[in-house]
Design an enzyme around this catalytic site. Structure first.
Site, PDB file in Angstrom:
ATOM      1  N   GLY A   1      -8.105   9.072   9.244  1.00 32.39           N
ATOM      2  CA  GLY A   1      -8.460   9.194  10.655  1.00 32.39           C
ATOM      3  C   GLY A   1      -9.521  10.232  10.960  1.00 32.39           C
ATOM      4  O   GLY A   1      -9.860  10.446  12.120  1.00 32.39           O
TER       5      GLY A   1
ATOM      6  N   LYS B   1       0.878  -1.165   0.000  1.00 26.01           N
ATOM      7  CA  LYS B   1       0.000   0.000   0.000  1.00 26.01           C
ATOM      8  C   LYS B   1       0.915   1.215   0.000  1.00 26.01           C
ATOM      9  O   LYS B   1       1.570   1.510   1.009  1.00 26.01           O
ATOM     10  CB  LYS B   1      -0.918   0.005   1.230  1.00 26.01           C
ATOM     11  CG  LYS B   1      -1.708   1.305   1.346  1.00 26.01           C
ATOM     12  CD  LYS B   1      -2.587   1.353   2.586  1.00 26.01           C
ATOM     13  CE  LYS B   1      -2.941   2.796   2.901  1.00 26.01           C
ATOM     14  NZ  LYS B   1      -3.860   2.923   4.043  1.00 26.01           N
TER      15      LYS B   1
ATOM     16  N   ALA C   1      -9.392   5.378   3.502  1.00 18.86           N
ATOM     17  CA  ALA C   1      -9.227   6.493   4.443  1.00 18.86           C
ATOM     18  C   ALA C   1     -10.451   7.396   4.539  1.00 18.86           C
ATOM     19  O   ALA C   1     -11.143   7.642   3.552  1.00 18.86           O
ATOM     20  CB  ALA C   1      -8.016   7.359   4.113  1.00 18.86           C
ATOM     21  N   GLY C   2     -10.693   7.852   5.761  1.00 20.52           N
ATOM     22  CA  GLY C   2     -11.744   8.833   6.013  1.00 20.52           C
ATOM     23  C   GLY C   2     -13.095   8.252   6.360  1.00 20.52           C
ATOM     24  O   GLY C   2     -14.015   8.982   6.734  1.00 20.52           O
TER      25      GLY C   2
ATOM     26  N   THR D   1      -9.377   3.339  11.636  1.00 22.66           N
ATOM     27  CA  THR D   1      -9.745   4.062  12.851  1.00 22.66           C
ATOM     28  C   THR D   1     -11.211   3.861  13.230  1.00 22.66           C
ATOM     29  O   THR D   1     -11.529   3.773  14.422  1.00 22.66           O
ATOM     30  CB  THR D   1      -9.442   5.567  12.665  1.00 22.66           C
ATOM     31  OG1 THR D   1      -8.121   5.709  12.131  1.00 22.66           O
ATOM     32  CG2 THR D   1      -9.516   6.309  13.978  1.00 22.66           C
TER      33      THR D   1
END
Lengths: 270, 65
Positions: free
Chosen positions: A170, A109, A197-198, A220
């Site tokens: 995050g 990644k 992400a997000g 997260t």
């Protein structure tokens, strides 16, 4: 192929990435969990077949990395090593080389971070690093933005999958630019696309799947939930629902109401 | 000689990277190594000498997102 994924009357729905056949649409990060046991339970309940890992300095006393790696191997999942925190092409390429030896996989990644507040990719460095790594036999999963031109350059560099961000890492904000993500999906209908992400909630993940995205990578949102294992299961269900909805071809939206109950045959009672 | 291991100043008499790993208790550990910013493959550690002022990174599998 996972027999559990074959539903009566439906063709098996498998994601193919770099020749690997993946049944689960969830890629799960392994950081920030309250304990190794909770991480293991979250991975199990998420159904994830791919988890992300990283490389960090080993501490002489605790050898923490060794026990973590044993736990991941015992779970029998594929690992996707990241180059998290790398800010230059050289750092990212060297980290990828070290990860390939350590984890025994050509998968990486690829993160080349360009900005500290948003942790958004330095797309110029990303494309350059992707070109070097693909040429060297790596199978690169680039963490990118939804930019179409960058996407095209990453594909030209040899990437066979793209991982556009939903929102800053995050942040839990979900899909910040649905138009851009839809546009990317429409431009590259056959390239595996993963929102990375997000993501903060299962509804965000479901929305990505309803758009036709192939998978979602998150960390997260599960790790920082009050009950990570339960949230992992919630995400697994949301992803399955979103994917099924996409395959079922959702209805068109419209501005005005349209009665669903037949108008013909309505009694006159006034 | 004075070297820097994982960002911390250190003293060693280890002649090679492999000897340094053994000295630090990493002989059996699964780690990846770099010397002055360049990766050193596991197979090359025996033949990689350590010199005064070298910066060495010893990395292990870790949690990541």
């Amino acid at each position: 192929m996972d027999a559990m994924n074959v539903k009566p009357g439906l063709a098996p729905d498998v994601l193919e990435v770099y020749g690997a056949q993946i049944s689960s649409r969830l890629l799960l990060g392994t950081a920030q969990y309250p304990s190794p046991a909770i991480l293991a339970e979250a991975i199990r309940l998420s159904g994830a077949e791919i988890v992300t890992v990283s490389l960090r300095r080993e501490s002489g006393a605790s050898l923490a990395g060794q026990s973590f790696w044993k736990m991941i191997q015992d779970l029998g999942v594929r690992v996707l090593p990241n180059t998290a925190g790398c800010k230059t092409v050289k750092e990212a390429v060297t980290t990828a080389e070290m990860a390939r030896e350590l984890f025994g996989t050509p998968w990486v990644k690829l993160e080349v971070i360009g900005e500290d507040d948003t942790l958004q990719p330095d797309v110029f460095g990303l494309v350059e690093a992707a070109r070097l790594l693909c040429r060297d036999g790596f199978e690169v999963f680039p963490y990118t933005t939804e930019d179409l031109v960058v996407a095209e350059k990453l594909l030209s560099a040899g990437c066979e999958v793209l991982m556009p961000w939903g929102a800053p890492i995050g942040s839990g904000r979900g899909l910040n630019n649905p138009y851009g993500l839809r546009s990317l999906r429409a431009h590259f209908p056959r390239v595996p696309l993963v929102v990375d992400a997000g993501i903060g909630l299962p509804s965000h993940a479901a929305a990505a799947m309803e758009m036709g995205y192939d998978a979602v990578l998150l960390n997260t949102a599960v790790a920082k939930a009050g009950d990570p294992a339960r949230m992992a299961r919630a995400f697994a269900r949301a992803l399955e629902a979103g994917r099924e909805a996409f395959l079922a071809d959702p209805m068109e939206t419209r501005d005005m109401a349209a009665p669903s109950t037949p108008v013909m045959g309505r009694a006159v009672l006034d | 000689m004075k070297i820097v291991v994982n960002g911390e100043a250190s003293e060693t008499a280890a002649p090679t990277l492999a000897a340094l790993l053994a000295e630090l208790g990493f002989a059996e550990a699964i780690v990846a190594t770099a010397l002055n910013g360049s990766m050193v493959r596991a197979a090359k550690r025996e033949a990689t000498p350590i010199a005064d002022g070298d910066r060495i990174e010893i990395l292990a599998p870790m949690q990541g997102g």
